[in-house]
Scaffold this motif. Structure first.
Motif: not given
Ligand SMILES: [Zn+2]
Ligand SMILES: [Zn+2]
Ligand SMILES: [Zn+2]
Length: 170
Positions: A120-125, A160-165
């Motif tokens: 689960i990405c904590r930045l974008c869900d 954190v997902c790859p896009t947000c990273a």
């Protein structure tokens, strides 16, 4: 064609991987339809619509967000309608509940029996689903050592997902 970009590929997490999402949505809806037909379950228009809403972004959605989209699409605005459809989808393995977010995602392989694990990405869900094997690993060893029989595990990894990273690095 795009055969390497569908979820028949490497078995890696689908939600964060680049893939042909239109194919992903139509394949998953078709698989859900086939599952319901095979098991004698009624895949009503509202159940189908809720699954479609959940499939749109591979993002966890709460019941109220789902209700808003149902209303926009002319399915009425009664919370029980959304809750009953979600209950049906979760009970039959077509969707999963993310306990940590109190939200739901569409299952990406509804035709197989599996124990899901979530990233689960904590930045974008955004949520990616993968498999877990509760009987293996350290937890399985500990359970065996004490004679405990595991029936269900919930694996929800936050990060954190790859896009947000990538955005953070830019
Ligand atoms: Zn997709
Ligand atoms: Zn699943
Ligand atoms: Zn993210």
């Amino acid at each position: 064609m795009t055969s390497d970009s569908t979820h028949n590929g490497t078995g890696g997490p689908l939600g964060f991987a680049l893939h042909d999402h239109d194919v992903c949505v139509s394949d998953t809806l078709a698989a859900a339809e086939a599952r319901c037909a095979a098991d004698g379950l009624r895949f009503t228009p509202v159940r189908r619509k809720v699954l479609e809403i959940l499939l749109q972004e591979h993002r966890a959605l709460g019941a109220y967000a789902i209700l808003d989209r149902l209303r926009e699409d002319g399915f009425g605005s009664q919370p029980p309608v959304a809750y009953r459809a979600l209950d049906f989808l979760v009970l039959n393995g077509l969707a999963h509940k993310i306990e940590q977010l109190n939200a739901f995602i569409a299952c990406v392989h509804p035709s197989e029996a599996h124990t899901p694990a979530f990233m689960i990405c904590r930045l974008c869900d955004a949520v990616a689903e993968t498999h877990s094997s509760p009987a293996k690993g350290a937890l399985g060893d500990a359970a065996r050592a004490t004679g405990f029989r595991i029936e269900r595990t919930i694996v929800e990894a936050e990060g954190v997902c790859p896009t947000c990273a990538e955005k953070a690095d830019a």
